[in-house]
Design a protein around this motif. Structure first.
Motif, short mmCIF file in Angstrom:
data_model
loop_
_atom_site.label_atom_id
_atom_site.label_comp_id
_atom_site.label_asym_id
_atom_site.label_seq_id
_atom_site.Cartn_x
_atom_site.Cartn_y
_atom_site.Cartn_z
N GLY A 27 89.08 28.45 -4.87
CA GLY A 27 88.71 28.58 -6.27
C GLY A 27 89.00 27.31 -7.05
O GLY A 27 88.19 26.86 -7.88
N THR A 28 90.16 26.72 -6.79
CA THR A 28 90.53 25.48 -7.47
C THR A 28 89.58 24.35 -7.11
O THR A 28 89.17 23.56 -7.98
N ILE A 29 89.23 24.26 -5.83
CA ILE A 29 88.30 23.21 -5.39
C ILE A 29 86.94 23.37 -6.06
O ILE A 29 86.36 22.40 -6.57
N ILE A 30 86.43 24.59 -6.07
CA ILE A 30 85.11 24.85 -6.68
C ILE A 30 85.14 24.55 -8.17
O ILE A 30 84.22 23.92 -8.72
N LYS A 31 86.21 24.98 -8.83
CA LYS A 31 86.32 24.76 -10.28
C LYS A 31 86.39 23.28 -10.60
O LYS A 31 85.74 22.79 -11.53
N THR A 32 87.20 22.54 -9.83
CA THR A 32 87.33 21.10 -10.07
C THR A 32 86.01 20.38 -9.83
O THR A 32 85.62 19.48 -10.59
N LEU A 33 85.30 20.77 -8.77
CA LEU A 33 84.00 20.18 -8.48
C LEU A 33 83.04 20.40 -9.64
O LEU A 33 82.36 19.47 -10.11
N GLY A 34 82.98 21.65 -10.13
CA GLY A 34 82.10 21.95 -11.26
C GLY A 34 82.49 21.18 -12.50
O GLY A 34 81.61 20.67 -13.23
N THR A 35 83.78 21.07 -12.77
CA THR A 35 84.26 20.36 -13.96
C THR A 35 83.87 18.89 -13.92
O THR A 35 83.41 18.31 -14.91
N LEU A 37 81.46 17.49 -12.15
CA LEU A 37 80.01 17.34 -12.22
C LEU A 37 79.50 17.53 -13.64
O LEU A 37 78.53 16.87 -14.06
N LEU A 38 80.15 18.43 -14.40
CA LEU A 38 79.74 18.64 -15.79
C LEU A 38 79.96 17.40 -16.64
O LEU A 38 79.28 17.21 -17.66
N ARG A 39 80.92 16.58 -16.27
CA ARG A 39 81.15 15.35 -17.02
C ARG A 39 80.00 14.36 -16.85
O ARG A 39 79.77 13.51 -17.70
N LEU A 40 79.29 14.53 -15.74
CA LEU A 40 78.17 13.64 -15.47
C LEU A 40 76.85 14.20 -15.95
O LEU A 40 75.95 13.46 -16.37
N TRP A 41 76.75 15.54 -15.89
CA TRP A 41 75.45 16.16 -16.20
C TRP A 41 75.67 17.63 -16.57
O TRP A 41 76.22 18.40 -15.80
N GLN A 42 75.24 17.97 -17.79
CA GLN A 42 75.36 19.36 -18.25
C GLN A 42 74.28 20.20 -17.56
O GLN A 42 73.09 19.98 -17.79
N ASN A 43 74.72 21.11 -16.72
CA ASN A 43 73.78 21.91 -15.94
C ASN A 43 74.35 23.31 -15.76
O ASN A 43 75.55 23.46 -15.48
N PRO A 44 73.53 24.36 -15.91
CA PRO A 44 74.03 25.73 -15.75
C PRO A 44 74.66 26.00 -14.39
O PRO A 44 75.59 26.80 -14.27
N LEU A 45 74.17 25.32 -13.36
CA LEU A 45 74.73 25.50 -12.02
C LEU A 45 76.19 25.05 -11.99
O LEU A 45 77.04 25.71 -11.38
N LEU A 49 79.78 27.06 -11.28
CA LEU A 49 80.85 26.66 -10.37
C LEU A 49 82.21 26.78 -11.04
O LEU A 49 83.18 27.27 -10.43
N VAL A 50 82.30 26.36 -12.29
CA VAL A 50 83.56 26.47 -13.03
C VAL A 50 83.94 27.94 -13.19
O VAL A 50 85.10 28.32 -12.99
N THR A 51 82.96 28.77 -13.54
CA THR A 51 83.23 30.20 -13.72
C THR A 51 83.67 30.85 -12.42
O THR A 51 84.66 31.60 -12.38
N ALA A 52 82.97 30.55 -11.34
CA ALA A 52 83.30 31.14 -10.04
C ALA A 52 84.69 30.70 -9.60
O ALA A 52 85.49 31.50 -9.10
N GLY A 53 84.99 29.42 -9.76
CA GLY A 53 86.30 28.93 -9.37
C GLY A 53 87.42 29.53 -10.20
O GLY A 53 88.49 29.85 -9.67
#
Length: 357
Positions: A27-35, A37-45, A49-53
């Motif tokens: 969960g931590t890995i998925i959340k960090t990955l989503g976070t 990526l969001l800094r680079l590009w705002q995307n619902p996907l 990832l942040v929500t799932a993590g």
């Protein structure tokens, strides 16, 4: 005695560690990955990832996963296993920062109590869950908070001592946790139970990497690339049968850990501020390195309680991670192993994993 040690110290802790991997860690890995990526590009996907993590690393979810893992390792019957989810969730929340240790102890007793009555009555579907949950709830109410406080205090003591005496504690923590990783107990569960993060987590990570990478390189002559993958990305525990036959083969990676530990704490200031379970993983699936990187950008709640802050890693941080986790363990273990082979302490095939029948 051997039965109980294996059942409660080895099997149960291994099950707890797997529950941690399948919830908090992933969960931590998925959340960090989503976070990131969001800094680079705002995307619902990436939002997903942040929500799932976040959901996977919730304290109740993590507690349930640990307890179910423990029950599975103890071969609990189905109704006991399912009931442990509620027990683990309650124990982990009540235990606070020391929740993993509370879950371990409470879940063991609840699982054994449920197993004692399981399939003994005609209304098993009521009796078994009731006994499991009631025993777990009672123990959680009476002990979980106190167990958590003790575990948290021990962890804070180790973290504080490492900050105050980074050299000697770097040696101590690195060697101790590294040895635990190779023994048939769970170093990851130990690190999680006591919340080893910061410099102490970095020393623990160094010790685990020294054992895994050390044995992979030390035994390359006997096991070739298959051994490198099995031990370097799997576990150095594979060498335990060989260690029993010739304990001297344990010297090179253990000496390596005694060197890389204080280098991690004193020279590179390598902190492992991700999920504490990562501190005891070494290079297994590269979980330890992923945890370190995750902790740089988003420290875990336990690490934050120890004063950790997010940082932007420099080239020196990346170099330290590479040297401590891979390069130095390989070079040091090879050098020490060469000396021991030369003096006859390590003989041909002493480190062989797969023997012909």
């Amino acid at each position: 005695m051997n039965f109980y040690v294996k059942r409660y110290l080895i099997d149960a802790m291994s099950g707890m560690a797997q529950g941690l991997f399948a919830s908090l860690l992933i969960g931590t890995i998925i959340k960090t990955l989503g976070t990131q990526l969001l800094r680079l590009w705002q995307n619902p996907l990436f939002d997903f990832l942040v929500t799932a993590g976040t959901l996977a690393s919730d304290a109740k979810v993590v507690g349930a996963a640990m307890a179910v893992g423990i029950g599975f390792a103890l071969n609990s019957h189905a109704l006991v296993l399912f009931s442990l989810a509620a027990v683990g969730a309650a124990a982990n929340v009540s235990g606070g920062a020391g929740g993993p240790l509370a879950v371990l102890l409470v879940a063991i007793f609840a699982a054994e109590a449920g197993g004692f009555v399981s399939k003994k009555t005609k209304i098993d579907i009521i009796v078994t869950p009731a006994v499991t949950v009631l025993v777990g709830a009672l123990l959680t109410t009476l002990t979980a908070h106190h167990i958590g406080l003790v575990a948290s205090a021990v962890g804070e003591l180790v973290v504080l001592a490492t900050n105050l005496h980074p050299f000697w504690m770097g040696v101590f923590v690195s060697v101790l946790v590294g040895v635990a990783l190779t023994l048939p107990i769970s170093s990851a569960a130990i690190c999680a139970a006591f919340g080893l993060t910061g410099l102490a987590g970095g020393a623990a990570l160094a010790g685990c990497c020294a054992q895994m990478v050390g044995f992979a390189v030390l035994s390359f002559r006997e096991n070739r690339w298959g051994g490198v993958v099995a031990q370097g990305l799997g576990t150095s525990m594979l060498q335990m049968p060989n260690i029993v036959k010739n304990p001297k083969i344990w010297i090179p990676p253990t000496l390596a850990s005694a060197i890389t530990g204080p280098l991690a704490t004193c020279f590179f200031s390598l902190e492992m501020n991700g999920a504490a379970v990562s501190s005891g993983m070494g290079t297994s699936g590269l979980v330890g390195q992923i945890g370190t990187i995750t902790g740089w950008f988003e420290p875990s709640s336990v690490a934050l309680s120890h004063g950790a802050v997010a940082l932007s890693p420099t080239a020196f941080d990346w170099l330290g991670l590479l040297l401590v986790c891979f390069v130095l363990p390989a070079l040091l273990s090879w050098a020490f192993g060469s000396v021991l082979r030369r003096v006859g302490w390590i003989k041909e095939d002493d480190l062989k994993l797969w023997r012909e029948k």
